[in-house]
Design an enzyme around this catalytic site. Structure first.
Site, PDB file in Angstrom:
ATOM      1  N   CYS A   1       0.816  -1.221   0.000  1.00 47.74           N
ATOM      2  CA  CYS A   1       0.000   0.000   0.000  1.00 47.74           C
ATOM      3  C   CYS A   1       0.848   1.268   0.000  1.00 47.74           C
ATOM      4  O   CYS A   1       0.333   2.369  -0.165  1.00 47.74           O
ATOM      5  CB  CYS A   1      -0.921   0.002   1.217  1.00 47.74           C
TER       6      CYS A   1
ATOM      7  N   HIS B   1      -3.421   6.989   3.728  1.00 44.26           N
ATOM      8  CA  HIS B   1      -3.882   5.757   3.083  1.00 44.26           C
ATOM      9  C   HIS B   1      -5.273   5.402   3.605  1.00 44.26           C
ATOM     10  O   HIS B   1      -5.487   5.290   4.814  1.00 44.26           O
ATOM     11  CB  HIS B   1      -2.870   4.646   3.388  1.00 44.26           C
TER      12      HIS B   1
ATOM     13  N   ASN C   1     -10.173   0.259   0.441  1.00 46.95           N
ATOM     14  CA  ASN C   1      -8.710   0.258   0.414  1.00 46.95           C
ATOM     15  C   ASN C   1      -8.230  -0.196  -0.964  1.00 46.95           C
ATOM     16  O   ASN C   1      -8.376  -1.367  -1.321  1.00 46.95           O
ATOM     17  CB  ASN C   1      -8.215  -0.692   1.513  1.00 46.95           C
TER      18      ASN C   1
HETATM   19  O1  UT7 Z   1      -3.756  -1.508   3.695  1.00 50.62           O
HETATM   20  C1  UT7 Z   1      -3.231  -1.845   4.935  1.00 50.62           C
HETATM   21  C2  UT7 Z   1      -3.820  -3.112   5.385  1.00 50.62           C
HETATM   22  N1  UT7 Z   1      -5.038  -3.157   6.072  1.00 50.62           N
HETATM   23  C3  UT7 Z   1      -5.422  -2.426   7.166  1.00 50.62           C
HETATM   24  O2  UT7 Z   1      -4.927  -1.383   7.495  1.00 50.62           O
HETATM   25  C4  UT7 Z   1      -6.523  -3.026   7.983  1.00 50.62           C
HETATM   26  C5  UT7 Z   1      -6.257  -2.872   9.465  1.00 50.62           C
HETATM   27  N2  UT7 Z   1      -7.261  -3.534  10.280  1.00 50.62           N
HETATM   28  C6  UT7 Z   1      -8.558  -3.157  10.313  1.00 50.62           C
HETATM   29  O3  UT7 Z   1      -8.952  -2.250   9.614  1.00 50.62           O
HETATM   30  C7  UT7 Z   1      -9.502  -3.845  11.291  1.00 50.62           C
HETATM   31  O4  UT7 Z   1      -8.754  -4.674  12.153  1.00 50.62           O
HETATM   32  C8  UT7 Z   1     -10.622  -4.674  10.580  1.00 50.62           C
HETATM   33  C9  UT7 Z   1     -11.591  -3.733   9.893  1.00 50.62           C
HETATM   34  C10 UT7 Z   1      -9.998  -5.621   9.577  1.00 50.62           C
HETATM   35  C11 UT7 Z   1     -11.390  -5.488  11.614  1.00 50.62           C
HETATM   36  O5  UT7 Z   1     -11.927  -4.644  12.604  1.00 50.62           O
HETATM   37  P1  UT7 Z   1     -11.816  -5.008  14.145  1.00 50.62           P
HETATM   38  O6  UT7 Z   1     -12.490  -3.957  14.898  1.00 50.62           O
HETATM   39  O7  UT7 Z   1     -10.364  -5.276  14.443  1.00 50.62           O
HETATM   40  O8  UT7 Z   1     -12.697  -6.334  14.227  1.00 50.62           O
HETATM   41  P2  UT7 Z   1     -12.255  -7.790  14.682  1.00 50.62           P
HETATM   42  O9  UT7 Z   1     -11.344  -8.404  13.693  1.00 50.62           O
HETATM   43  O10 UT7 Z   1     -11.815  -7.741  16.122  1.00 50.62           O
HETATM   44  O11 UT7 Z   1     -13.656  -8.532  14.626  1.00 50.62           O
HETATM   45  C12 UT7 Z   1     -14.701  -8.232  15.545  1.00 50.62           C
HETATM   46  C13 UT7 Z   1     -15.885  -9.100  15.225  1.00 50.62           C
HETATM   47  C14 UT7 Z   1     -15.534 -10.577  15.107  1.00 50.62           C
HETATM   48  O12 UT7 Z   1     -16.611 -11.308  15.640  1.00 50.62           O
HETATM   49  P3  UT7 Z   1     -16.543 -11.894  17.148  1.00 50.62           P
HETATM   50  O13 UT7 Z   1     -15.363 -12.812  17.159  1.00 50.62           O
HETATM   51  O14 UT7 Z   1     -16.364 -10.699  18.026  1.00 50.62           O
HETATM   52  O15 UT7 Z   1     -17.851 -12.588  17.284  1.00 50.62           O
HETATM   53  C15 UT7 Z   1     -15.475 -10.816  13.643  1.00 50.62           C
HETATM   54  O16 UT7 Z   1     -15.763 -12.155  13.290  1.00 50.62           O
HETATM   55  O17 UT7 Z   1     -16.435  -8.722  13.952  1.00 50.62           O
HETATM   56  C16 UT7 Z   1     -16.575  -9.897  13.143  1.00 50.62           C
HETATM   57  N3  UT7 Z   1     -16.437  -9.509  11.753  1.00 50.62           N
HETATM   58  C17 UT7 Z   1     -17.462  -9.113  10.993  1.00 50.62           C
HETATM   59  N4  UT7 Z   1     -18.764  -8.972  11.263  1.00 50.62           N
HETATM   60  C18 UT7 Z   1     -19.552  -8.530  10.269  1.00 50.62           C
HETATM   61  C19 UT7 Z   1     -15.294  -9.460  11.007  1.00 50.62           C
HETATM   62  N5  UT7 Z   1     -15.584  -9.024   9.773  1.00 50.62           N
HETATM   63  C20 UT7 Z   1     -16.919  -8.799   9.736  1.00 50.62           C
HETATM   64  C21 UT7 Z   1     -17.785  -8.337   8.745  1.00 50.62           C
HETATM   65  N6  UT7 Z   1     -19.106  -8.222   9.054  1.00 50.62           N
HETATM   66  N7  UT7 Z   1     -17.380  -8.013   7.499  1.00 50.62           N
END
Ligand code: UT7
Length: 315
Positions: free
Chosen positions: A108, A242, A272
């Site tokens: 990125c 970004h 992204n």
């Molecule tokens: O380009 C550079 C690379 N990328 C980034 O910069 C991304 C950096 N990371 C992020 O943006 C965030 O970590 C994410 C958006 C990927 C995830 O957000 P988060 O607040 O860290 O969520 P999480 O991974 O802790 O997930 C929380 C919950 C989980 O459920 P449980 O285990 O709490 O029941 C996930 O399974 O949200 C669930 N979940 C979803 N629910 C609905 C994960 N993806 C989804 C989804 N829809 N699309």
């Protein structure tokens, strides 16, 4: 160097959060509050290289420069249809340039890596006019059954033309190997001498680790370029970050204590788009007439590697 032209190109298909929720266990509320994304553009009938060529032509036209006058083309790209030749060669032929070119995979951060390389090329005294193109198709890297990854990305391309000037005030690049936090392996050909298993698996991302790295690295890099160039955050007019997650951008905003207006956003429309993200945003604010000559711009990006980079420049 200084940037004298910008351009961008998007796929025609708009995929909304609602559309994703028809085949994934997700919903608009989760995606919007956790990421800021409402929709993204996804390649369907187009080819990525055609978007790259379109963005390059628009940037050249904006710069009022003929492709024959280019001294170098750098294309930032993670993956495309061809492993070889480089995408920059396809762009070079299509726009009618005759200069040398190469691709770089800076994830990125590709645009900012390319800016720093362009600046060094210019300082070497050998090259004056450089075209940077960033073109990415992460929709062909993710597993579309994986809701934690597929909802985050979008495809697109953007370009910038640079020429002599002393507008790039400071850059800061970094890499720290944490490859297993965000990666994708690709399939290699069979070799009778190599018994390693092949792999053709989708992108793997440990979102929270990437989130923490991104926030820390971006704050550190922005601080570093402002300090190197002797600017305070009050003197910066635009922070082009970004567009990976609105919450990362909000953390950075809090750190530099600057108002929303200085942080243009388009994550809600495109998600992204990897290395194309910062130059797409740059082209948008440029074409909207939001950049005045003499404005101070900070750009910051972070991604797989981990790699990160920032740049401070005068428009
Ligand atoms: O380009 C550079 C690379 N990328 C980034 O910069 C991304 C950096 N990371 C992020 O943006 C965030 O970590 C994410 C958006 C990927 C995830 O957000 P988060 O607040 O860290 O969520 P999480 O991974 O802790 O997930 C929380 C919950 C989980 O459920 P449980 O285990 O709490 O029941 C996930 O399974 O949200 C669930 N979940 C979803 N629910 C609905 C994960 N993806 C989804 C989804 N829809 N699309």
């Amino acid at each position: 160097m200084k940037i004298i032209g910008t351009g961008r190109s998007h796929p025609s298909l708009v995929v909304t959060n609602e559309m994703l929720s028809q085949f994934l266990d997700t919903n608009d509320e989760w995606i919007t509050t956790r990421t800021g994304i409402k929709e993204r553009r996804i390649i369907s009938s187009e080819n990525l290289v055609d978007l790259a060529i379109d963005a390059a032509k628009k940037a050249l036209s904006d710069a009022n420069m003929d492709a024959k006058d280019l001294d170098y083309i750098i294309c930032a790209n993670v993956v495309n249809e061809y492993i070889t030749p480089a995408m920059s060669c396809l762009i070079q032929g299509a726009i009618g340039a005759t200069c040398p070119c190469f691709d770089l995979n800076g994830a990125c951060v590709g645009f900012i890596y390319a800016l720093e390389i362009a600046e060094s090329f210019y300082r070497s005294g050998k090259y004056k006019n450089i075209l940077i193109v960033c073109a990415e198709e992460p929709s062909r890297m993710v597993d579309w059954h994986d809701r934690s990854c597929s909802v985050l990305f979008g495809d697109g391309a953007a370009a910038a033309v640079l020429t002599e000037g002393d507008n790039i005030k400071a850059t800061k690049m970094s890499a720290s190997c944490n490859w297993d936090r965000l990666y994708q392996k690709h399939e290699l050909q069979y070799s009778p001498y190599n018994s390693k298993p092949n792999s053709n698996l989708p992108l793997v991302m440990h979102g929270q680790d990437v989130f923490m790295f991104a926030t820390r690295a971006s704050i550190r890099d922005i601080n570093s370029v402002m300090k190197q160039a002797g600017y305070t955050s009050d003197q910066v007019d635009h922070f082009l970050i970004h567009q990976a997650n609105i919450r990362i951008i909000n953390n950075i905003k809090q750190f530099v204590k600057q108002p929303d207006e200085k942080f243009p956003l388009n994550i809600q429309k495109y998600g992204n788009t990897s290395s194309a993200s910062v130059p797409i945003l740059l082209d948008e604010v440029n074409k909207e007439g939001r950049l005045k000559r003499g404005d101070i711009i900070v750009m910051s990006a972070f991604g797989a590697g981990f790699v990160s980079g920032a740049c401070i420049l005068e428009w």
